[in-house]
Design an enzyme around this catalytic site. Structure first.
Site, short mmCIF file in Angstrom:
data_model
loop_
_atom_site.label_atom_id
_atom_site.label_comp_id
_atom_site.label_asym_id
_atom_site.label_seq_id
_atom_site.Cartn_x
_atom_site.Cartn_y
_atom_site.Cartn_z
N HIS A 307 66.71 -13.76 -12.25
CA HIS A 307 68.50 -13.12 -13.59
C HIS A 307 67.16 -11.56 -12.95
O HIS A 307 68.12 -11.12 -12.46
CB HIS A 307 68.08 -13.84 -14.36
CG HIS A 307 69.15 -12.75 -15.10
ND1 HIS A 307 70.75 -12.39 -14.77
CD2 HIS A 307 69.32 -11.97 -16.17
CE1 HIS A 307 71.79 -12.22 -14.74
NE2 HIS A 307 70.86 -11.43 -16.50
N HIS A 341 72.88 -5.32 -10.10
CA HIS A 341 73.68 -6.02 -11.00
C HIS A 341 74.69 -5.89 -11.10
O HIS A 341 75.56 -5.53 -11.33
CB HIS A 341 73.05 -5.89 -12.42
CG HIS A 341 73.36 -7.15 -13.55
ND1 HIS A 341 73.86 -8.44 -13.20
CD2 HIS A 341 72.39 -7.11 -14.76
CE1 HIS A 341 73.65 -9.38 -13.62
NE2 HIS A 341 72.89 -8.55 -15.09
#
Length: 412
Positions: A307, A341
């Site tokens: 992530h 992101h």
């Protein structure tokens, strides 16, 4: 009692589509992501805000790609989603004019939906009154509309679903799509995520929350996952779609299989609205669930697409979980150093990058990693792509609300 899988269920990834800050299409993304070239830059739409840079999709002309009469009825999130879906279907060598649309499903993930349209029309309401609000707001803003527009565009008439698990949404969508194929409800599922939420209000809120990097003097170097000097993430936009089929169906039609989705795991931290559980318990449960679903032992995993948000808490916690589950062995990367992101689209884009890494035997580098945080005790790929055989890979996605989703990817 939890059912224990005794036989693995693989689904074939036969097509992929990408619309990201690294470019429009797979080729552009491979060139930029695998070279580790960051995309963050000053953003004129964020001028005057505490954080005035982002990762935008370059050269995207919705009117040219979709037709102006169609594009004007969609929020940018749907522009990105439809284009990525078209790419994926073409990549899979499928013809929507020839398929049985009732057997084709769609599962898309998003965090905020058509946020920019909602913000714009709300502004009109406040400044000019209700008579100036567009009647199109209600077919542009809702989170379900990207999946709906993809169905209209491609005549995919089977189950049409949207999932929203914050920044884990893309992986969650892929997991649910795999379940539709295993149940027999569909023969083909388009799964992925889309996001276009970099409006001034959303970005102001993230900045006030301390989530964004404040490296305004060096936007291109701001997203630096696992680096000792990281200070937050850089927001991005885009979409990614995967075409998923049962392996035997793909084989019968002679399709190229890029890789397989072999496992899915999900969990909740139950800890905090925005911060990860510092023990990493929820993330670990999701990873172990994905491995169990895929009948894969931790020692068989060669690559982890983390992530890796570039925030101090996430990277420390996630690297600890990776070390605890897998040890030092896997090659770890975060592609957020390049594309930023993508929020609800992040997991889907990173799933595609994981599929391509497995297919190519080449792990992309983590951009901007110049000094590894000493508390990050895993093998993070940096500087240049690493050639290696990947027998199994894991893609991690975690989101606000403590929502975690992980997929396991294996070779074709």
């Amino acid at each position: 009692m939890r059912a224990v899988r005794t036989e693995r269920f693989d689904v074939a990834v036969t097509g992929v589509g990408l619309v990201t800050p690294a470019g429009i299409g797979v080729e552009a993304n491979v060139e930029r992501v695998w070279s580790g070239t960051a995309t963050a830059a000053r953003d004129p739409e964020l001028t005057g805000l505490p954080v005035d840079f982002s990762c935008r999709v370059p050269g995207f002309d919705a009117g040219a790609l979709l037709g102006r009469r169609t594009a004007v009825r969609m929020d940018p999130i749907s522009h990105f989603g439809v284009v990525a879906a078209r790419q994926a279907v073409q990549d899979a060598s499928l013809d929507p004019a020839a398929w049985d649309g009732a057997r084709v499903g769609i599962v898309m993930g998003t965090s905020l939906g058509g946020w920019s349209t909602v913000e714009r029309e709300h502004g009109k309401h406040l400044s000019d009154g209700p008579g100036f609000v567009s009647p199109l707001l209600m077919v542009m803003g809702p989170v379900n509309m990207t999946a709906g527009y993809i169905a209209m565009d491609l005549k995919a008439l089977g189950p049409n679903q949207v999932v929203s698990t914050a920044c884990a949404s893309g992986n969650t969508a892929i997991g649910y799509a795999r379940a539709l194929l295993e149940s027999g409800a569909c023969d083909i599922v388009l799964a992925g995520g889309a996001e276009a939420a970099m409006s001034p209000t959303a970005m102001a809120s993230l900045a006030r929350a301390g989530a964004l990097s404040t490296r305004s003097d060096d936007p291109a170097g701001a997203s630096r996952p696992f680096d000792a000097d990281r200070d937050g993430f850089v927001a991005g936009e885009g979409a990614a779609v995967l075409v998923l089929e049962r392996v035997e169906d793909a084989r019968v039609r002679g399709a190229r299989v890029r890789a397989r989705i072999s496992g899915f795991g999900a969990s909740a931290d139950g800890h905090h609205a925005s911060a990860p559980d510092p023990t990493g318990g929820g993330a670990e449960r999701a990873i172990r669930a994905a491995l169990a679903d895929a009948l894969i032992e931790p020692g068989e995993v060669d690559h982890v697409n983390a992530h890796g948000t570039s925030t101090p808490l996430n990277d420390k916690t996630e690297s600890g979980v990776i070390r605890r589950v897998f040890g030092e062995r896997p090659a770890v990367t975060s592609t957020k150093g390049v594309v930023g992101h993508l929020l609800g689209a992040a997991g889907a884009a990173e799933a595609v990058y994981t599929v391509l890494a497995v297919e190519q035997g080449l792990v992309p580098p983590t951009a901007n990693l110049s000094s590894l945080d000493p508390e990050v005790q895993v093998d993070v790929v940096a500087k240049e792509a690493r050639p290696m055989r990947i027998g199994a890979a894991v893609n991690n996605s975690f989101g606000f609300g403590g929502q975690n989703a992980v997929i396991a990817v294996t070779p074709a």
